[in-house]
Design an enzyme around this catalytic site. Structure first.
Site, PDB file in Angstrom:
ATOM      1  N   ARG A  29       0.830  -1.199   0.000  1.00 45.31           N
ATOM      2  CA  ARG A  29       0.000   0.000   0.000  1.00 45.31           C
ATOM      3  C   ARG A  29       0.870   1.258   0.000  1.00 45.31           C
ATOM      4  NH1 ARG A  29      -1.816   0.968   4.237  1.00 45.31           N
ATOM      5  NH2 ARG A  29      -0.898  -0.649   5.537  1.00 45.31           N
ATOM      6  N   LYS A  89      -8.447  -2.377   1.053  1.00 48.74           N
ATOM      7  CA  LYS A  89      -8.347  -1.502   2.218  1.00 48.74           C
ATOM      8  C   LYS A  89      -9.136  -0.209   2.044  1.00 48.74           C
ATOM      9  CE  LYS A  89      -6.070  -4.169   4.936  1.00 48.74           C
ATOM     10  NZ  LYS A  89      -6.808  -4.824   6.045  1.00 48.74           N
ATOM     11  N   HIS A 148     -10.186  -4.637  12.797  1.00 46.00           N
ATOM     12  CA  HIS A 148      -9.109  -5.244  12.006  1.00 46.00           C
ATOM     13  C   HIS A 148      -8.656  -6.498  12.757  1.00 46.00           C
ATOM     14  CE1 HIS A 148      -4.876  -4.896  10.040  1.00 46.00           C
ATOM     15  NE2 HIS A 148      -5.698  -5.614   9.299  1.00 46.00           N
ATOM     16  N   SER A 201       0.532  -7.000  11.357  1.00 46.31           N
ATOM     17  CA  SER A 201       1.216  -7.968  10.506  1.00 46.31           C
ATOM     18  C   SER A 201       2.339  -8.677  11.261  1.00 46.31           C
ATOM     19  CB  SER A 201       1.806  -7.245   9.283  1.00 46.31           C
ATOM     20  OG  SER A 201       2.466  -8.138   8.440  1.00 46.31           O
ATOM     21  N   LYS A 230      -2.156 -13.400  13.469  1.00 46.97           N
ATOM     22  CA  LYS A 230      -3.610 -13.228  13.392  1.00 46.97           C
ATOM     23  C   LYS A 230      -4.268 -14.293  12.522  1.00 46.97           C
ATOM     24  CE  LYS A 230      -4.650  -9.292  11.574  1.00 46.97           C
ATOM     25  NZ  LYS A 230      -5.150  -9.430  10.204  1.00 46.97           N
ATOM     26  N   THR A 231      -3.699 -14.518  11.338  1.00 51.06           N
ATOM     27  CA  THR A 231      -4.273 -15.514  10.417  1.00 51.06           C
ATOM     28  C   THR A 231      -3.987 -16.930  10.908  1.00 51.06           C
ATOM     29  OG1 THR A 231      -4.107 -14.030   8.515  1.00 51.06           O
ATOM     30  CG2 THR A 231      -4.232 -16.386   8.049  1.00 51.06           C
ATOM     31  N   ASP A 289      -9.503 -11.262   8.584  1.00 51.67           N
ATOM     32  CA  ASP A 289      -8.910  -9.924   8.583  1.00 51.67           C
ATOM     33  C   ASP A 289      -9.834  -8.779   8.990  1.00 51.67           C
ATOM     34  OD1 ASP A 289      -6.546  -8.361   8.087  1.00 51.67           O
ATOM     35  OD2 ASP A 289      -7.495  -7.605   6.272  1.00 51.67           O
ATOM     36  N   ARG A 318       1.839 -12.400  -1.573  1.00 50.26           N
ATOM     37  CA  ARG A 318       0.532 -12.798  -1.048  1.00 50.26           C
ATOM     38  C   ARG A 318      -0.243 -13.663  -2.034  1.00 50.26           C
ATOM     39  NH1 ARG A 318      -1.624  -9.758   3.374  1.00 50.26           N
ATOM     40  NH2 ARG A 318      -0.232  -8.111   4.068  1.00 50.26           N
TER      41      ARG A 318
END
Length: 532
Positions: free
Chosen positions: A60, A200, A219, A239, A243-244, A258, A324
């Site tokens: 981003r 996003k 988030h 990141s 989390k995932t 997410d 990704r």
């Protein structure tokens, strides 16, 4: 010429886009894969994936993101965190982008953002690249074919990577621009082929709109117990914190990885797919996510691969460490059919503490939860960025500052109110270092983290004996079955206890210095939590 199913749905011409070339409406996955290959945008990979490169933008561009400063939004935007754009600059940008689009081929996807019909946003995404259309078709939620006949967008996103902004004409910073106009209900993206800008931008919209409805945008990842959506857990984290990975528990049902909302009815996923990091991804550690990298229509972004066999190299980060893959949620076998859950019973805030100070798990009071939510702490380590030679703290408020249009306290207060109303238990989980800082200690054992999370989620951890942490004041379990007791007391894991005390004092001071920006806007008990 228009191709695809439009019927009674609003056309681009009705929205003021005239003189376009061929416009493809709501093509399904095989057609989008075919178009991306025919147009030379991608290469067909193993299993029918498509392999794409985003060029110079492999992530981003937060410094190129702007909110149009109109009177209706002026009092509500967190301007210290969101760069303003003048309405007249946006108007010129829109006119120039429309002129640029004339005669060109475009792909339109009409999609839902939000699994709860009461709070969803109807979003039209207009893309120059066929694979961008495929990407956002994975990441958002697809209406039924008959619903497309009457689709009218609440917001429209136009993404033209070939369009180059002019800072002097458009009031932006560079040739890349992401401009959000809440009054015109439009987002314009130019000068970047990084697909994450589409995803996003939608999240930013929801983060602005939903708090007015009393819905908490988060988030976070989320899962629930099998057959029991009431037993829902959410996992906040920046990141690299897990989390995932930690939410993808085969023993629980995955709601999403997410972005979620917390409404008066419970938890709901904003999305219909996943956008997972693939660096060092392995079949052994994350078999389901790994398997998606060989499934039809998965978008493989910025990965190095063998030119002859098309085998992916999960360790080669020469293009970017931010490699990704994007795929629909139903590619994960234990994913929820509805993407809905109950009110969170447990809230987990993940941090990767490279200073080796924080315990592997701690129980938070509501005030402490708001403190750590507003802090949004994790840390960079040596080697992750040029010039980083020792651990550096990273504070991203609400675990997602780049996507927060409103002031952090808006989200913090919403979270606190919902915790109080629904009785969620909050935990801080450190997936970072123990036994010393990065370079001296070791990474927290994933087996211990999973055991602690399991105990938290099944309720047994609440019955454990706790001690009060001397540095942050939260409760830390003294012993947990299956976890070495020494691991629960970070100071004991260090060979030099005095060095630990010095490092802990330093981290507390970092937290305090960062939190000073919020103290004028929060209640006394949260300020007290900041003091430990």
């Amino acid at each position: 010429m228009s191709i695809g199913r439009v019927n009674q749905a609003q056309r681009l011409e009705d929205q003021g886009f005239s003189g376009l070339g061929t416009v493809h409406y709501n093509l399904i996955e095989p057609a989008l894969v075919e178009a991306s290959l025919t147009r030379g945008e991608s290469r067909l990979g193993q299993g029918g994936t498509i392999l794409v490169s985003t060029g110079k933008h492999t992530g981003r561009s937060p410094k190129d993101k702007f909110v149009v400063r109109t009177p209706s939004v002026e009092p509500h935007i967190w301007w210290e965190n969101n760069a303003p754009m003048a309405p007249e600059h946006f108007d010129v940008l829109e006119a120039d982008m429309r002129a640029h689009m004339e005669g060109r081929e475009y792909f339109v996807q009409d999609l839902y953002a939000g699994a709860d019909p009461a709070h969803r946003l109807d979003v039209r995404v207009v893309t120059e690249l066929a694979w961008h259309a495929l990407f956002i078709r994975h990441l958002l939620r697809r209406p039924a074919r008959d619903e497309l006949d009457r689709f009218t967008p609440d917001f429209t996103i136009v993404n033209c990577p070939s369009f180059k902004a002019d800072p002097a004409r458009h009031g932006c910073r560079s040739e890349t621009v992401i401009a959000l106009n809440f009054d015109k209900k439009k987002i314009l993206i130019g000068g970047s082929a990084y697909a994450g800008e589409n995803k996003k931008s939608v999240f930013t919209l929801l983060n602005y709109l939903l708090p007015e409805k009393g819905v908490m945008p988060m988030h976070c990842s989320a899962n629930h117990a099998p057959g029991n959506p009431v037993d829902t857990a959410v996992f906040f984290g920046l990141s690299g914190t897990g989390k995932t990975t930690l939410s993808a528990d085969p023993g629980r049902v995955l709601i999403g990885d997410d972005e979620h909302g917390w409404s008066e009815r419970g938890t709901f996923n904003f999305e219909g797919g996943c956008y997972a990091k693939t660096i060092s991804l392995s079949a052994e550690a994350e078999p389901e996510i790994y398997a998606t990298t060989q499934k039809f229509a998965t978008v493989i972004e910025n990965m190095v691969y063998d030119e002859d066999t098309l085998a992916l190299d999960f360790e080669d980060d020469s293009l970017t460490a931010n490699m990704r893959c994007a795929y629909p949620l139903d590619y994960i076998s234990n994913a929820s059919d509805t993407a809905l859950g109950g009110h969170p019973k447990n809230i987990i805030m993940l941090t990767c503490d490279a200073f080796g100070v924080l315990p592997p798990i701690a129980r938070l009071t509501p005030a402490q939860a708001m403190y750590h939510f507003l802090s949004g702490f994790t840390s960079k380590v040596a080697g992750t960025e040029r010039g980083v030679t020792e651990p550096e703290p990273t504070f991203s408020t609400c675990f997602g500052a780049p996507f927060m249009p409103r002031r952090p306290e808006v989200y913090g207060n919403l979270l606190r109110e919902k915790i109080a109303k629904h009785g969620a238990t909050c935990w801080l989980v450190n997936t970072g270092w123990t036994g010393g800082a990065y370079g001296e200690g070791s990474r927290m054992p994933i087996r211990a983290t999973r055991a602690l999370l399991s105990a938290a989620l099944d309720g047994s951890l609440a019955e454990a004996e706790f001690r009060k942490d001397a540095n942050f004041g939260f409760d830390v379990p003294v012993s947990v079955p299956g976890v070495a007791a020494i691991l629960l007391d970070p100071r004991r894991t260090w060979n030099d206890h005095a060095a630990y005390d010095t490092q802990a004092k330093k981290l507390v001071e970092m937290f305090a210095a960062n939190f000073a920006q919020y103290t004028a806007h929060i209640d006394e008990d949260v300020r007290a939590a900041a003091l430990g």
